[in-house]
Design a protein around this motif. Structure first.
Motif, short mmCIF file in Angstrom:
data_model
loop_
_atom_site.label_atom_id
_atom_site.label_comp_id
_atom_site.label_asym_id
_atom_site.label_seq_id
_atom_site.Cartn_x
_atom_site.Cartn_y
_atom_site.Cartn_z
N MET A 1 0.85 -1.16 0.00
CA MET A 1 0.00 0.00 0.00
C MET A 1 0.90 1.24 0.00
N ALA A 2 0.64 2.13 -0.90
CA ALA A 2 1.41 3.37 -0.98
C ALA A 2 1.01 4.30 0.15
N MET A 3 2.00 4.96 0.69
CA MET A 3 1.75 5.92 1.77
C MET A 3 1.84 7.32 1.19
N VAL A 4 1.00 8.21 1.69
CA VAL A 4 1.00 9.60 1.28
C VAL A 4 1.36 10.42 2.51
N LYS A 5 2.33 11.28 2.37
CA LYS A 5 2.74 12.12 3.50
C LYS A 5 1.79 13.30 3.63
N LYS A 6 1.34 13.56 4.85
CA LYS A 6 0.42 14.65 5.15
C LYS A 6 1.02 15.49 6.27
N SER A 7 0.67 16.74 6.28
CA SER A 7 1.04 17.63 7.36
C SER A 7 -0.27 18.13 7.97
N ILE A 8 -0.39 18.02 9.29
CA ILE A 8 -1.62 18.47 9.94
C ILE A 8 -1.29 19.46 11.05
N THR A 9 -2.28 20.23 11.41
CA THR A 9 -2.16 21.17 12.52
C THR A 9 -3.17 20.76 13.57
N VAL A 10 -2.73 20.69 14.81
CA VAL A 10 -3.61 20.33 15.92
C VAL A 10 -3.54 21.43 16.98
N THR A 11 -4.56 21.48 17.80
CA THR A 11 -4.56 22.44 18.90
C THR A 11 -3.60 21.96 19.99
N ALA A 12 -3.30 22.84 20.92
CA ALA A 12 -2.43 22.47 22.04
C ALA A 12 -3.07 21.34 22.85
#
Length: 85
Positions: free
Chosen positions: A1-12
């Motif tokens: 399965m190919a992986m896709v890199k993601k960038s996320i923002t979360v709260t503190a």
């Protein structure tokens, strides 16, 4: 399965929760934890879809003495019997 890199923002607050989950030792990384959360949500969504379809089917089949709760419990029992839960 190919992986896709993601960038996320979360709260503190979300970051603290993520870190507390990692501290349990059940997950090696943020990515592993987030993939597990996604898999669980996908399974939950699928279960809701099955229950919704069964309720619609029951409504379309005419009068039933079973309550919505009875139907939901029957679907869950069937899924457990099939090893799906």
């Amino acid at each position: 399965m190919a992986m896709v890199k993601k960038s996320i923002t979360v709260t503190a607050q979300q970051e603290l929760w993520l870190q507390s989950q990692l501290a349990t030792g059940n997950y090696a990384s943020d990515s592993e934890l987030l993939r597990d959360l996604i898999r669980k949500e996908q399974a939950r969504s699928n279960e809701i879809d099955v229950i919704r379809k069964e309720l619609i089917k029951a409504e379309q089949s005419g009068f039933s003495s079973r309550s919505a709760e009875d139907i939901v419990n029957a679907v869950i029992a069937q899924k457990q019997a099939n090893g799906e839960l």
